[in-house]
Each structure stands twice: as structure tokens, then as C-alpha cells.
Design an enzyme around this catalytic site. Sequence first.
Site, PDB file in Angstrom:
ATOM      1  N   ARG A  31      44.746  37.951  39.039  1.00 26.67           N
ATOM      2  CA  ARG A  31      45.347  36.656  39.368  1.00 26.67           C
ATOM      3  C   ARG A  31      45.338  35.691  38.179  1.00 26.67           C
ATOM      4  O   ARG A  31      46.075  34.704  38.197  1.00 26.67           O
ATOM      5  CB  ARG A  31      44.624  36.017  40.561  1.00 26.67           C
ATOM      6  CG  ARG A  31      44.967  36.698  41.877  1.00 26.67           C
ATOM      7  CD  ARG A  31      44.408  35.948  43.068  1.00 26.67           C
ATOM      8  NE  ARG A  31      44.846  36.530  44.320  1.00 26.67           N
ATOM      9  CZ  ARG A  31      44.296  37.578  44.908  1.00 26.67           C
ATOM     10  NH1 ARG A  31      43.230  38.161  44.344  1.00 26.67           N
ATOM     11  NH2 ARG A  31      44.767  38.047  46.042  1.00 26.67           N
TER      12      ARG A  31
ATOM     13  N   ALA B  70      47.865  45.642  37.939  1.00 25.19           N
ATOM     14  CA  ALA B  70      47.751  44.535  36.982  1.00 25.19           C
ATOM     15  C   ALA B  70      46.393  44.656  36.285  1.00 25.19           C
ATOM     16  O   ALA B  70      45.572  43.741  36.298  1.00 25.19           O
ATOM     17  CB  ALA B  70      47.944  43.169  37.659  1.00 25.19           C
ATOM     18  N   LEU B  71      46.203  45.818  35.708  1.00 25.03           N
ATOM     19  CA  LEU B  71      44.863  46.204  35.236  1.00 25.03           C
ATOM     20  C   LEU B  71      44.420  45.403  34.015  1.00 25.03           C
ATOM     21  O   LEU B  71      45.226  45.010  33.179  1.00 25.03           O
ATOM     22  CB  LEU B  71      44.854  47.699  34.899  1.00 25.03           C
ATOM     23  CG  LEU B  71      45.201  48.646  36.052  1.00 25.03           C
ATOM     24  CD1 LEU B  71      45.091  50.101  35.604  1.00 25.03           C
ATOM     25  CD2 LEU B  71      44.323  48.398  37.272  1.00 25.03           C
TER      26      LEU B  71
ATOM     27  N   LYS C 176      32.383  41.560  40.875  1.00 25.32           N
ATOM     28  CA  LYS C 176      33.292  40.397  40.964  1.00 25.32           C
ATOM     29  C   LYS C 176      33.632  40.093  42.428  1.00 25.32           C
ATOM     30  O   LYS C 176      33.739  38.938  42.829  1.00 25.32           O
ATOM     31  CB  LYS C 176      34.547  40.726  40.160  1.00 25.32           C
ATOM     32  CG  LYS C 176      35.781  39.959  40.492  1.00 25.32           C
ATOM     33  CD  LYS C 176      35.788  38.644  39.780  1.00 25.32           C
ATOM     34  CE  LYS C 176      37.041  37.833  39.911  1.00 25.32           C
ATOM     35  NZ  LYS C 176      37.930  38.073  41.003  1.00 25.32           N
ATOM     36  N   ASP C 177      33.833  41.155  43.223  1.00 28.29           N
ATOM     37  CA  ASP C 177      34.142  40.987  44.650  1.00 28.29           C
ATOM     38  C   ASP C 177      32.878  41.319  45.448  1.00 28.29           C
ATOM     39  O   ASP C 177      32.783  42.366  46.094  1.00 28.29           O
ATOM     40  CB  ASP C 177      35.317  41.892  45.036  1.00 28.29           C
ATOM     41  CG  ASP C 177      36.577  41.500  44.298  1.00 28.29           C
ATOM     42  OD1 ASP C 177      37.228  40.540  44.725  1.00 28.29           O
ATOM     43  OD2 ASP C 177      36.883  42.119  43.262  1.00 28.29           O
TER      44      ASP C 177
ATOM     45  N   GLY D  49      38.198  44.755  33.105  1.00 24.83           N
ATOM     46  CA  GLY D  49      37.253  44.907  34.219  1.00 24.83           C
ATOM     47  C   GLY D  49      37.526  46.200  34.970  1.00 24.83           C
ATOM     48  O   GLY D  49      36.608  46.999  35.222  1.00 24.83           O
ATOM     49  N   HIS D  50      38.784  46.435  35.307  1.00 25.87           N
ATOM     50  CA  HIS D  50      39.145  47.687  35.977  1.00 25.87           C
ATOM     51  C   HIS D  50      38.782  48.888  35.083  1.00 25.87           C
ATOM     52  O   HIS D  50      38.246  49.892  35.559  1.00 25.87           O
ATOM     53  CB  HIS D  50      40.655  47.743  36.238  1.00 25.87           C
ATOM     54  CG  HIS D  50      41.185  46.709  37.181  1.00 25.87           C
ATOM     55  ND1 HIS D  50      42.042  45.711  36.779  1.00 25.87           N
ATOM     56  CD2 HIS D  50      40.989  46.522  38.513  1.00 25.87           C
ATOM     57  CE1 HIS D  50      42.369  44.957  37.825  1.00 25.87           C
ATOM     58  NE2 HIS D  50      41.733  45.426  38.888  1.00 25.87           N
TER      59      HIS D  50
HETATM   60  P1  AMP Z   1      41.549  44.641  42.426  1.00 23.52           P
HETATM   61  O1  AMP Z   1      42.618  45.346  41.662  1.00 23.52           O
HETATM   62  O2  AMP Z   1      41.467  43.193  42.129  1.00 23.52           O
HETATM   63  O3  AMP Z   1      41.580  44.974  43.890  1.00 23.52           O
HETATM   64  O4  AMP Z   1      40.167  45.238  41.892  1.00 23.52           O
HETATM   65  C1  AMP Z   1      39.899  46.606  41.890  1.00 23.52           C
HETATM   66  C2  AMP Z   1      38.442  46.804  41.578  1.00 23.52           C
HETATM   67  O5  AMP Z   1      38.144  46.268  40.295  1.00 23.52           O
HETATM   68  C3  AMP Z   1      37.518  46.112  42.574  1.00 23.52           C
HETATM   69  O6  AMP Z   1      36.390  46.937  42.839  1.00 23.52           O
HETATM   70  C4  AMP Z   1      37.124  44.871  41.819  1.00 23.52           C
HETATM   71  O7  AMP Z   1      35.876  44.333  42.228  1.00 23.52           O
HETATM   72  C5  AMP Z   1      37.044  45.392  40.401  1.00 23.52           C
HETATM   73  N1  AMP Z   1      37.158  44.279  39.457  1.00 23.52           N
HETATM   74  C6  AMP Z   1      38.061  43.260  39.505  1.00 23.52           C
HETATM   75  N2  AMP Z   1      37.812  42.382  38.511  1.00 23.52           N
HETATM   76  C7  AMP Z   1      36.731  42.841  37.842  1.00 23.52           C
HETATM   77  C8  AMP Z   1      35.978  42.365  36.729  1.00 23.52           C
HETATM   78  N3  AMP Z   1      36.284  41.225  36.100  1.00 23.52           N
HETATM   79  N4  AMP Z   1      34.921  43.104  36.298  1.00 23.52           N
HETATM   80  C9  AMP Z   1      34.588  44.260  36.927  1.00 23.52           C
HETATM   81  N5  AMP Z   1      35.258  44.762  37.984  1.00 23.52           N
HETATM   82  C10 AMP Z   1      36.313  44.068  38.439  1.00 23.52           C
END
Ligand code: AMP
Length: 288
Positions: A193, A32-33, A153-154, A36-37
Site C-alpha cells: 500500500r 506488488a512485491l 507486519k500483520d 519484505g515479501h
Molecule cells: P500481503 O501481500 O500484504 O498480503 O503480504 C504477504 C505476506 O508478506 C504476509 O505474510 C505479510 O505479513 C508479509 N509482509 C508484508 N509486509 C512485510 C514486511 N514489511 N516485512 C515482512 N513481511 C511482510
Amino acid sequence: MVLYREKQALRQHIYSRKKAGQTIGFVPTMGALHSGHLSLIEQSRKDNSITICSIFVNPTQFNDPNDFLKYPITIETDIAQLAEAGCDILFLPSSVEIYGATPPLPGSEHYDLGYLETVLEGSHRPGHFQGVCMVVRRLLEITDPNRLYLGQKDYQQCMVLTRLVELMGRKDGLSIRICPTLREEDGLAMSSRNMRLNPESRKVAPTIFQTLDYIRQHLAPGDLQALKNAGIIRLEAAGFRVDYLEIADADSLQLVSGWDGSRKLVALVAAFTGEVRLIDNLLLNPGR
Ligand code: AMP
């Protein structure tokens, strides 16, 4: 972009590339890119010969089964976005490819995360970080990267994975790059989300960032309780159910109740709007 579903074929490919002197940057995601990703992909492309992105919605890190079932899946557009961003390899494994016939049961593997597992996301989502470590350990073993790209973010997850890399004895060969949080124009941190927010929730969601920014602006030496309370009141007034709003030492994540005027601090929030749980954080005095 080359798509791999099987770890063995991917491993062989990486082995031959590394033998030829190429470097690997790895960006683990749950799909669900959003931009940020893609900013992590962009940073990895700058630093490495080859960038690998994985998409795997990891069942072992969801303490709430409903959250897992409702996690957004947009694989077609994810693939298109990654190709457009110049990602070299997409690893899209099945659960069986990562875990075998059944994912490990909670407690069947243990990662010693110490204090980190007792606060904030650790205490509010029991087992979550163990699940994160279960999957990231396997992904790191498969992709064997030189650099791992994570989003601020995390915030706590970055610290947990730094610890995991230590536990794996990989501290020397693998560096972690933490990339800034990308936000929507109104301040809302980009998140997969966010797709689940209804129009009403989407409207109030920027209150999280506004509250963090309010705390940053009003930070002053002394007791911090009134500032935290003011933040919680703002969130609740916007209809949020607050899991936590805390101020912590930015390096150790030790929660702090007062500020000496010099310690580097981060404010962190987790809050529900409707049934969607959002998290965000802000460094309060980044220059220090
Ligand atoms: P997720 O798919 O939510 O597990 O996120 C994958 C990676 O993308 C993790 O390292 C997150 O911290 C990073 N990430 C998620 N949201 C953002 C954002 N808004 N800005 C930068 N990196 C992000």
C-alpha cells in the site's frame, strides 16, 4: 521458476515432490512485491527443498471495495523479482480457480476465530479475517506445505492463521514461521500500500514507526493510558486519522490498560493518511 495458474496441475507436481521426500515452504501474498515479501521467500528457501509463492488479490478479504479496486498490481516486476530471489514455483490463480464462478458471500463460511475477531483489525474491518481464512484454507489445501511463512507486519493475521491451521486439524503437519517486519531506512514498514502514498503522505508515514518506538522507549509499569494518548496525539499532529493505537498482551492480544513490568507487550497501530490505511506494530519488550 515454474508458473502455475491451475490448482490441479500444481497439486500433482507437489504430490510427486513430497512423495520423493522433498519439503514445501509456502509464502502467500497479494503481489506488488517488495523486500519484505522477498525476505519470506529467502527464509523458506533456507528451510525447504521447494518454495512456492502465491499471488492472489483476494476479493473476500476487502471490507472496503475501493481498497480492492485500488490495490496495486505489478505482476511483471513481481515475476522478475521472484525469479531473481530463487523462488521455485509461482501460483497465480484466477478468482474462478480459487472460488469457482463466484466468491463465497460473507457469512456463507464461518471460521471460529473467537476473541481475535472482536478487536483491532477484527472490529475495524468486519469480515476481513473471515475472508483471509477463506482464501488461505484453499491455498493450504492446494499447496499442502510443510511450512507456512508469514510476516510479523500483520501481527493479528499471524494469530488468526495459527488458529486456522488448528481449525483445519493441521497443527502437527504444518509449522508456521513468523518473519520480522522489513522497514524502509526511515522506519516505515514495507507494504504494497506504500505505493499509493502521495509525496506528502510518504513524508509523514514514518511517524507511525516513530510513535511505536516512542511507546517502546517510554513504557513503564503502571497505567498505560497517558502513553497511548501521547501516541495518538503524535499521529494526529502528523495528519493521521487514527483507527486505533493499542497496547496488548503479545501472546493473547488481550488489550491491556496497565503494565505489571513483566508481561510481554505489543503496540499496534492502524491509521489513515489521505485514503491510504497503514498498519504497523512493535514488540515493546521482546527480550522477556
Ligand atoms: P500481503 O501481500 O500484504 O498480503 O503480504 C504477504 C505476506 O508478506 C504476509 O505474510 C505479510 O505479513 C508479509 N509482509 C508484508 N509486509 C512485510 C514486511 N514489511 N516485512 C515482512 N513481511 C511482510
